[in-house]
Design an enzyme around this catalytic site. Structure first.
Site, short mmCIF file in Angstrom:
data_model
loop_
_atom_site.label_atom_id
_atom_site.label_comp_id
_atom_site.label_asym_id
_atom_site.label_seq_id
_atom_site.Cartn_x
_atom_site.Cartn_y
_atom_site.Cartn_z
N LYS A 1 5.19 7.79 13.31
CA LYS A 1 6.40 7.41 12.90
C LYS A 1 7.24 8.80 12.35
O LYS A 1 6.63 9.94 12.09
CB LYS A 1 6.26 6.31 11.92
CG LYS A 1 5.87 7.18 10.27
CD LYS A 1 6.44 5.92 9.14
CE LYS A 1 6.27 6.72 7.75
NZ LYS A 1 6.48 5.78 6.72
N GLY B 1 20.26 -1.32 -24.10
CA GLY B 1 19.27 -1.32 -23.05
C GLY B 1 18.09 -0.15 -23.40
O GLY B 1 17.23 -0.40 -22.55
N GLU B 2 18.09 0.47 -24.43
CA GLU B 2 17.15 1.26 -24.91
C GLU B 2 15.90 0.56 -25.27
O GLU B 2 15.94 -0.55 -25.90
CB GLU B 2 17.50 2.36 -25.86
CG GLU B 2 18.60 3.36 -25.35
CD GLU B 2 19.11 4.20 -26.28
OE1 GLU B 2 18.28 4.22 -27.56
OE2 GLU B 2 19.95 4.92 -26.05
N ASP C 1 1.20 5.31 10.62
CA ASP C 1 1.71 6.56 10.61
C ASP C 1 0.27 7.52 10.49
O ASP C 1 -0.58 7.13 9.91
CB ASP C 1 2.17 6.89 9.08
CG ASP C 1 2.87 8.01 8.64
OD1 ASP C 1 2.50 9.16 9.70
OD2 ASP C 1 3.37 8.41 7.74
N HIS D 1 0.11 8.87 -3.67
CA HIS D 1 0.63 9.01 -2.15
C HIS D 1 0.30 10.72 -1.64
O HIS D 1 0.09 10.75 -0.37
CB HIS D 1 2.09 8.95 -2.19
CG HIS D 1 2.72 9.27 -0.80
ND1 HIS D 1 2.63 8.18 0.22
CD2 HIS D 1 3.50 10.11 -0.48
CE1 HIS D 1 3.22 8.81 1.28
NE2 HIS D 1 3.95 9.88 0.89
N THR E 1 10.40 -0.78 1.45
CA THR E 1 11.52 -1.58 2.30
C THR E 1 10.90 -2.54 3.15
O THR E 1 11.43 -3.25 3.84
CB THR E 1 12.62 -0.74 3.05
OG1 THR E 1 12.06 0.14 3.82
CG2 THR E 1 13.22 0.34 2.03
N GLY E 2 9.53 -2.07 3.71
CA GLY E 2 8.74 -2.83 4.72
C GLY E 2 9.00 -2.26 6.27
O GLY E 2 8.42 -2.54 7.20
N GLY E 3 9.95 -1.26 6.28
CA GLY E 3 10.57 -0.69 7.53
C GLY E 3 9.22 -0.20 8.31
O GLY E 3 9.05 -0.27 9.39
N THR E 4 8.43 0.55 7.82
CA THR E 4 7.24 1.05 8.47
C THR E 4 6.47 0.07 9.02
O THR E 4 6.13 0.13 10.29
CB THR E 4 6.41 1.94 7.47
OG1 THR E 4 7.22 3.03 6.79
CG2 THR E 4 5.11 2.60 8.05
#
Ligand code: R5P
Length: 296
Positions: free
Chosen positions: A191, A36-37, A168, A128, A223-226
Site C-alpha cells: 500500500k 473544559g479543563e 502493508d 507503531h 479510518t478503516g481505509g487500509t
C-alpha cells in the site's frame, strides 16, 4: 504493595491488570471544569509505593494525554516512590518522523512530556514505530506484543485454511507471526499513502483466496481505509469469510460501517482501546513487563 492508578480511558484494562498482578486500585477523583479543563486528584496516600498509571490515549487524544500527565504528577504528589506509566495505545506514534519540512515531531513531544512530568518508565503495546521508543532518552520505554493473544482468540474461531494477510508489506512480520500461531499461511499487499491527502492505494496481487478464511491483520485501524482496500481485493475471489484483527481499534470516520460494507464479517481488537470489538485483553502481556519494571 504497588497500586494501579486508573485513567478514565482504561477502566477495564486497569482492573484486569491489577487482577493479574495482584495489586490494589487507587482511588482517583476526576472533574471537568465548565470551560473544559480536566482536574485529577489521587485520593489515596501512596506512601512510598510504586504507582502503575494506566491510561490509553485514543480520541480525544489531546485530552487523554493531558490526563495521563496529570495522573503521573498527582501520583508523585500522593507520595509514590516511582511511576510506571502504562500507555496501551500511545497516540501520535504514526508521526514518528518528519515526513515533510517543518512538521512537528509529535511522538517526540509526547515522549519528552512523559519524561518531564516524572514517570520512571513506560510500557506500551505494539508501538507503531520502534523509533518512538528511542525518543525516551532518560527513562526505560518498552513495547509489548499482543499479537499472540490475538492469535489465541483467532484459534477459537474454527478457521478454515486461514490466509493471514498484512495489508502493508511493512507489517508483514506481524502477519507471519499470527499465521504461524494459527497454522495458516501469511501473505502481504503493498500500500501507499499520499502524504498530503492521507489517501491509501493498494496494489492488487494474485493470491489463492477461494473458500478460505482470510484474516487481515494490522496494528491500528483508524479510518478503516487500509483494511477496506485489502478486503475489496480479496473479496473478488470468493473467500469463505473475511475477518479483520488489530491491536488498536480507533475506528474514526465510521470505520466499522465501512469495513462491514467491504465484506468484513468480524472485527477484533484488544482492550488497549476499550470498545465493542475488544475481544482480547492485553492485560497478561502488559503485566509481565510491569512486574519486571516494578520489581527490577
Ligand atoms: C499505518 O502504517 C498503520 O499500520 C495502519 O495501517 C494505519 O494506521 C491504518 O489507518 P487507516 O485505518 O486509516 O487506513
Amino acid at each position: 504493595m504497588p497500586l494501579v492508578v486508573p485513567g478514565t480511558s482504561s477502566p477495564l484494562l486497569a482492573q484486569r491488570l491489577a487482577g493479574v498482578c495482584g495489586y490494589q486500585i487507587a482511588k482517583v477523583g476526576y472533574r471537568v471544569f465548565p470551560d473544559g479543563e480536566s482536574y485529577v486528584r489521587v485520593e489515596d496516600d501512596l506512601k512510598g509505593e510504586v504507582a502503575v498509571v494506566v491510561q490509553s490515549c485514543p480520541p480525544p487524544q489531546d485530552k487523554r494525554i493531558m490526563e495521563l500527565l496529570q495522573l503521573i504528577d498527582a501520583s508523585l504528589r500522593a507520595g509514590a516512590s516511582k511511576v510506571v506509566a502504562v500507555v496501551p495505545y500511545l497516540a501520535y506514534s504514526r508521526q514518528d518522523k518528519v515526513f515533510l519540512p517543518y512538521e512537528a515531531l509529535s511522538s517526540k513531544i509526547i515522549a519528552r512530556a512523559i519524561e518531564a512530568v516524572g514517570a520512571s518508565s513506560l510500557v506500551t503495546v505494539n508501538v507503531h514505530s520502534e523509533l518512538v521508543l528511542s525518543y525516551f532518552e532518560r527513562i526505560r520505554a518498552l513495547s509489548v506484543d499482543a499479537f499472540p493473544e490475538i492469535a489465541d482468540y483467532l484459534g477459537s474461531l474454527d478457521l478454515k485454511d486461514p490466509l493471514v494477510l498484512s495489508p502493508d508489506k511493512k507489517r508483514y512480520p506481524d502477519a507471519q507471526k499470527v499465521a504461524e500461531l494459527v497454522n495458516g499461511e501469511a501473505a502481504f499487499l503493498e500500500k501507499r499513502r499520499d502524504l498530503e491527502t492521507g489517501e491509501v492505494t493498494t496494489e492488487e496481487r494474485a493470491l489463492v483466496i477461494k473458500g478460505r478464511d482470510v484474516v487481515i491483520v494490522d496494528d491500528i485501524i483508524s479510518t478503516g481505509g487500509t483494511i477496506v482496500n485489502a478486503a475489496r481485493i480479496v473479496s473478488k475471489d470468493n473467500p469463505r469469510r473475511i475477518i479483520a484483527a488489530c491491536v488498536h481499534g480507533l475506528y474514526a470516520a465510521n470505520a466499522l460501517e465501512k469495513l462491514a460494507a467491504a465484506g468484513v464479517k468480524e472485527v477484533i481488537s484488544t482492550d488497549t482501546i476499550e470498545s465493542q470489538t475488544s475481544r482480547v485483553t492485553a492485560a497478561k502481556t502488559i503485566a509481565s513487563a510491569v512486574r519486571d519494571l516494578v520489581e527490577g
